[in-house]
Design a protein around this motif. Structure first.
Motif, PDB file in Angstrom:
ATOM      1  N   MET A  25      61.573   0.733 -88.686  1.00  0.00           N
ATOM      2  CA  MET A  25      62.583  -0.058 -87.963  1.00  0.00           C
ATOM      3  C   MET A  25      63.408   0.813 -87.023  1.00  0.00           C
ATOM      4  O   MET A  25      63.833   0.359 -85.963  1.00  0.00           O
ATOM      5  N   ASP A  26      63.669   2.083 -87.413  1.00  0.00           N
ATOM      6  CA  ASP A  26      64.490   2.983 -86.594  1.00  0.00           C
ATOM      7  C   ASP A  26      63.647   3.851 -85.652  1.00  0.00           C
ATOM      8  O   ASP A  26      64.197   4.726 -84.976  1.00  0.00           O
ATOM      9  N   SER A  27      62.333   3.632 -85.611  1.00  0.00           N
ATOM     10  CA  SER A  27      61.414   4.479 -84.809  1.00  0.00           C
ATOM     11  C   SER A  27      61.687   5.964 -85.056  1.00  0.00           C
ATOM     12  O   SER A  27      61.735   6.753 -84.107  1.00  0.00           O
ATOM     13  N   SER A  57      60.221   1.891 -94.836  1.00  0.00           N
ATOM     14  CA  SER A  57      60.379   0.759 -93.904  1.00  0.00           C
ATOM     15  C   SER A  57      61.491   1.025 -92.886  1.00  0.00           C
ATOM     16  O   SER A  57      61.355   0.681 -91.703  1.00  0.00           O
ATOM     17  N   ASP A  58      62.566   1.684 -93.311  1.00  0.00           N
ATOM     18  CA  ASP A  58      63.657   2.009 -92.381  1.00  0.00           C
ATOM     19  C   ASP A  58      63.147   2.894 -91.235  1.00  0.00           C
ATOM     20  O   ASP A  58      63.545   2.721 -90.085  1.00  0.00           O
ATOM     21  N   ASP A  59      62.264   3.836 -91.545  1.00  0.00           N
ATOM     22  CA  ASP A  59      61.759   4.728 -90.492  1.00  0.00           C
ATOM     23  C   ASP A  59      60.947   3.960 -89.450  1.00  0.00           C
ATOM     24  O   ASP A  59      60.966   4.317 -88.265  1.00  0.00           O
ATOM     25  N   THR A 109      60.666  12.188 -88.076  1.00  0.00           N
ATOM     26  CA  THR A 109      60.444  13.000 -89.284  1.00  0.00           C
ATOM     27  C   THR A 109      61.401  12.571 -90.398  1.00  0.00           C
ATOM     28  O   THR A 109      62.437  11.972 -90.152  1.00  0.00           O
ATOM     29  N   ARG A 110      61.002  12.928 -91.592  1.00  0.00           N
ATOM     30  CA  ARG A 110      61.772  12.595 -92.812  1.00  0.00           C
ATOM     31  C   ARG A 110      61.443  13.671 -93.829  1.00  0.00           C
ATOM     32  O   ARG A 110      60.283  13.964 -94.054  1.00  0.00           O
ATOM     33  N   ARG A 111      62.479  14.249 -94.436  1.00  0.00           N
ATOM     34  CA  ARG A 111      62.281  15.275 -95.463  1.00  0.00           C
ATOM     35  C   ARG A 111      61.353  16.403 -94.971  1.00  0.00           C
ATOM     36  O   ARG A 111      60.463  16.865 -95.699  1.00  0.00           O
TER      37      ARG A 111
HETATM   38 MG    MG Z   1      67.026   5.377 -90.377  1.00  0.00          MG
END
Ligand code: MG
Ligand code: GPP
Ligand code: MG
Ligand code: MG
Length: 358
Positions: free
Chosen positions: A102-104, A98-100, A107-109
């Motif tokens: 909200m923060d637009s 959900s944070d991704d 990439t992640r991990r």
């Molecule tokens: Mg973030």
């Protein structure tokens, strides 16, 4: 301290437990009469979002139970501790998915953020709720009969609520349309990071382990939970300041995510330090470019960060935070304990994050 190979083994053993609980969750979903298409989607939500991180939070539950018991765990004790560790990782997955959004974020991990996958999009909002719901299914299934079951529930509920307070403050301090750097301050920053990160990432894993080991809370100044918190909240604050600094400084291929704090107008540690040291000309560059949705503006802000010597300032901060935390830990007698807690509980956590590059 454990050798690198034994660390890898510990991680591999912990990861095996994920497969077991993932299969339990998927089986429960299928048994509820869900069609194959939905069950396969749910399995993907779990596989994509839960296991791929550093696993510091989850592993800390296991490490802390082992340290508090002072011996190798039986298979059943290990499974239970690891299961709680995975519940913390499920909570983390719920927050990150959900944070991704909200923060637009992009990439992640080292992979696209879940909401950016084709066929996912805003279904990711519901997926994040599923990740949270999975925690309470697992707690009920495996801990319902324990006298500390309610304490576990309370810890997950309370720390989630605190994290949501922090996320609220993070988001309203960083409005998309109005950039006003006068709203920022290190005091505001501290409040944001204590709430959005420190409680769930640091206090929660240790407090869960303490409950499993039947350490009771005590009214008054010798409460072990308050004592644990008095070290873990500063530790969590240090961790989020690292996160803020790495958002600016770390290569995305190492960090696994592309930093968005400058473009997102975040009240990050970096901008607060820059504001405190900027000349009027540098301040004008920050005012004109911070929170602007383009790479040129972002680069101009980064240039000011370099000019004020943010890397050195961060290195200094890191040393002083480390020393402060070690001195808090050393209020516990070297061979003994304080409020039933040993130095090693906290030291093993510090070792996991000191000078981290990702
Ligand atoms: Mg973030
Ligand atoms: C870290 O913020 C905090 C969280 C991931 C908690 C989110 C809380 C919710 C209630 C959704 P961050 O945005 O700096 O993390 P990252 O840099 O990993 O995106
Ligand atoms: Mg965020
Ligand atoms: Mg961040």
């Amino acid at each position: 301290m454990s050798s690198p190979s034994s660390k890898a083994q510990q991680r591999a053993k912990f990861e095996q437990v994920f497969t077991v609980i993932r299969d339990e969750l998927v089986a429960h979903h299928a048994a509820a009469g869900m069609p194959k298409e939905a069950t396969e989607y749910f399995k993907q939500v779990l596989d994509y979002n839960v296991p791929g991180g550093k696993l510091n939070r989850g592993l800390s539950v296991v490490d802390t139970v082992e340290i508090l018991k002072g011996r190798t765990l039986t298979d059943d004790e290990y499974f239970k501790a690891a299961l709680l560790g995975w519940c913390v990782e499920l909570l983390q997955a719920f927050f990150l998915v959900s944070d991704d959004i909200m923060d637009s974020s992009v990439t992640r991990r080292g992979q696209p953020c879940w909401y950016r996958k084709e066929k996912v999009g805003l279904i990711a909002i519901n997926d994040s709720f599923l990740l949270e719901g999975a925690i309470y299914y697992l707690l009920k299934k495996h801990f319902r009969q324990e006298q500390y079951y309610v304490d576990l529930l309370e810890l997950f509920h309370d720390t989630s609520y605190q994290t949501e307070y922090g996320q609220l403050l993070d988001l309203i301090t960083a409005p998309e349309d109005v950039v006003d750097l006068d709203k920022f301050s290190l005091e505001r920053h501290r409040l944001i990071v204590v709430y959005k990160t420190a409680f769930y990432s640091f206090y929660l894993p240790v407090a869960l382990a303490m409950r499993v080991c039947n350490i009771p809370s005590i009214d008054g100044p010798s409460d072990p939970y308050a004592f644990a918190s008095s070290i873990l909240i500063p530790l969590g604050t240090y961790f989020q300041i690292q996160d803020d600094f790495l958002d600016f400084s770390a290569p995305p291929e190492i960090l696994g995510k592309i930093g968005t704090d400058i473009i997102d107008n975040k009240c990050s540690w970096c901008i607060n330090v820059a504001l405190a040291h900027a000349t009027p000309a540098q301040r004008a560059v920050l005012d004109a470019n911070y929170g602007q949705k383009n790479a040129e503006s972002e680069a101009k802000v980064k240039e000011v960060y370099e000019q004020i010597g943010i890397r050195e300032k961060y290195a200094k901060y890191e040393e002083s935070a480390y020393k402060e935390i070690i001195s808090l830990i050393e209020t516990i007698p070297a061979q003994g304990s304080k409020e039933g807690l040993k130095r090693e509980v906290f030291k093993s956590f510090v070792d996991k994050i000191y000078k981290r590059q990702k």
